[in-house]
Design an enzyme around this catalytic site. Sequence first.
Site, PDB file in Angstrom:
ATOM      1  N   GLN A 103      33.303  52.748  35.491  1.00  0.00           N
ATOM      2  CA  GLN A 103      34.669  53.094  35.179  1.00  0.00           C
ATOM      3  C   GLN A 103      35.032  54.640  35.922  1.00  0.00           C
ATOM      4  O   GLN A 103      36.238  54.841  36.248  1.00  0.00           O
ATOM      5  CB  GLN A 103      34.827  53.370  33.677  1.00  0.00           C
ATOM      6  CG  GLN A 103      36.288  53.624  33.303  1.00  0.00           C
ATOM      7  CD  GLN A 103      36.254  53.861  31.713  1.00  0.00           C
ATOM      8  OE1 GLN A 103      35.814  55.037  31.219  1.00  0.00           O
ATOM      9  NE2 GLN A 103      36.446  52.768  30.979  1.00  0.00           N
ATOM     10  N   ALA A 285      44.140  50.088  26.454  1.00  0.00           N
ATOM     11  CA  ALA A 285      45.383  51.170  26.856  1.00  0.00           C
ATOM     12  C   ALA A 285      44.484  52.056  27.762  1.00  0.00           C
ATOM     13  O   ALA A 285      45.331  52.756  28.668  1.00  0.00           O
ATOM     14  CB  ALA A 285      45.901  51.549  25.548  1.00  0.00           C
ATOM     15  N   ASP A 286      43.420  52.624  27.256  1.00  0.00           N
ATOM     16  CA  ASP A 286      42.797  53.745  27.746  1.00  0.00           C
ATOM     17  C   ASP A 286      42.562  53.683  29.376  1.00  0.00           C
ATOM     18  O   ASP A 286      42.828  54.342  30.211  1.00  0.00           O
ATOM     19  CB  ASP A 286      41.344  54.068  27.343  1.00  0.00           C
ATOM     20  CG  ASP A 286      41.206  54.230  25.763  1.00  0.00           C
ATOM     21  OD1 ASP A 286      42.525  54.453  25.235  1.00  0.00           O
ATOM     22  OD2 ASP A 286      40.278  54.338  25.223  1.00  0.00           O
ATOM     23  N   GLN A 287      42.360  52.375  29.510  1.00  0.00           N
ATOM     24  CA  GLN A 287      41.981  51.928  30.996  1.00  0.00           C
ATOM     25  C   GLN A 287      43.065  51.558  31.719  1.00  0.00           C
ATOM     26  O   GLN A 287      42.619  51.571  33.200  1.00  0.00           O
ATOM     27  CB  GLN A 287      40.851  50.979  31.126  1.00  0.00           C
ATOM     28  CG  GLN A 287      39.641  51.236  30.244  1.00  0.00           C
ATOM     29  CD  GLN A 287      38.416  50.522  30.215  1.00  0.00           C
ATOM     30  OE1 GLN A 287      38.148  49.999  31.199  1.00  0.00           O
ATOM     31  NE2 GLN A 287      37.709  50.085  28.973  1.00  0.00           N
ATOM     32  N   HIS A 308      41.927  58.695  22.537  1.00  0.00           N
ATOM     33  CA  HIS A 308      41.148  58.707  24.124  1.00  0.00           C
ATOM     34  C   HIS A 308      42.363  58.450  24.723  1.00  0.00           C
ATOM     35  O   HIS A 308      42.484  58.966  25.715  1.00  0.00           O
ATOM     36  CB  HIS A 308      40.496  57.272  23.711  1.00  0.00           C
ATOM     37  CG  HIS A 308      38.901  57.509  23.739  1.00  0.00           C
ATOM     38  ND1 HIS A 308      38.450  57.527  22.386  1.00  0.00           N
ATOM     39  CD2 HIS A 308      38.070  57.757  24.619  1.00  0.00           C
ATOM     40  CE1 HIS A 308      37.254  57.750  22.464  1.00  0.00           C
ATOM     41  NE2 HIS A 308      36.635  58.181  23.620  1.00  0.00           N
TER      42      HIS A 308
END
Length: 338
Positions: A103, A285-287, A308
Amino acid sequence: MKRMIALDGAQGEGGGQILRAALSLSMITGQPFTITSIRAGRAKPGLLRQHLTAVKAAAEICRATVEGAELGSQRLVFRPGAVRGGEYRFAIGSAGSCTLVLQTVLPALWFADGPSRVEVSGGTDNPSAPPADFIRRVLEPLLAKIGIHQQTTLLRHGFYPAGGGVVATEVSPVASFNTLQLGERGNIVQMRGEVLLAGVPRHVAEREIATLAGSFSLHEQNIHNLPRDQGPGNTVSLEVESENITERFFVVGEKRVSAEVVAAQLVKEVKRYLASPAAVGEYLADQLVLPMALAGAGEFTVAHPSCHLLTNIAVVERFLPVRFGLIETDGVTRVSIE
């Protein structure tokens, strides 16, 4: 010379997310950064093996100069060079998450001078990180809609705490970015339950599947027995395919925790997702923040903005000329580029 960006690692969620996001953005933009109080909010502050591997991987891919790249370090200075495509292999040396290292470096390779392949060895089924199947079945189809083409393959499972897993991703440079619109989840098409076992009795998986089936109508129920030398380990997953998005939720089994309790944790998480009309789950959602920011437009809905997510947005806004808007409406939070 580009200005040095100063980051406080204790801000927001106070963990490794700030560091990973900063590394990705520094590689992409060419902006150097200094981060202090790394993982100040954790029981063991400073760089762990997984974080150190991410730093070294980022440095190798863009020929960066780095200060403070050592275990336990709470301060890091990162000065990036040019991103180079190619074939890379990195070993965490523990059960630290392979996917979190990927990531960190893959976004920079979207801007490389050619295609790349990155292989990381370490942990693949870690309770605090997305498994490879989440990346492969949930995130990558959405990235493809944005114009980002990468393909992740799980070569060998590695459960916490032993590790020993291997994950590889092939990625191509992005020609152009498209806008992602994920305002509505749509109706549920089907739900799939899956259990992975390595060196664990089969009845554990059967009880976990039975617990899932007691709460949801499952279109598929799959049990996968892995070689014993990849364990001991057990992961329970439930995939929710809707008209506009596929989400996947998972729980990693623990010693001395019953199969029913493990699966019940997953049931609770999925029910929380389904109770809201939001399209995107908390972890996805973070990614989506970084690729959406790079596209310069787009939106998604999430039930509640996690720490996050807010941390990721704050770091992105330090490196890129974008501003996010978060508006609560109809029981969801709509996240968009302003």
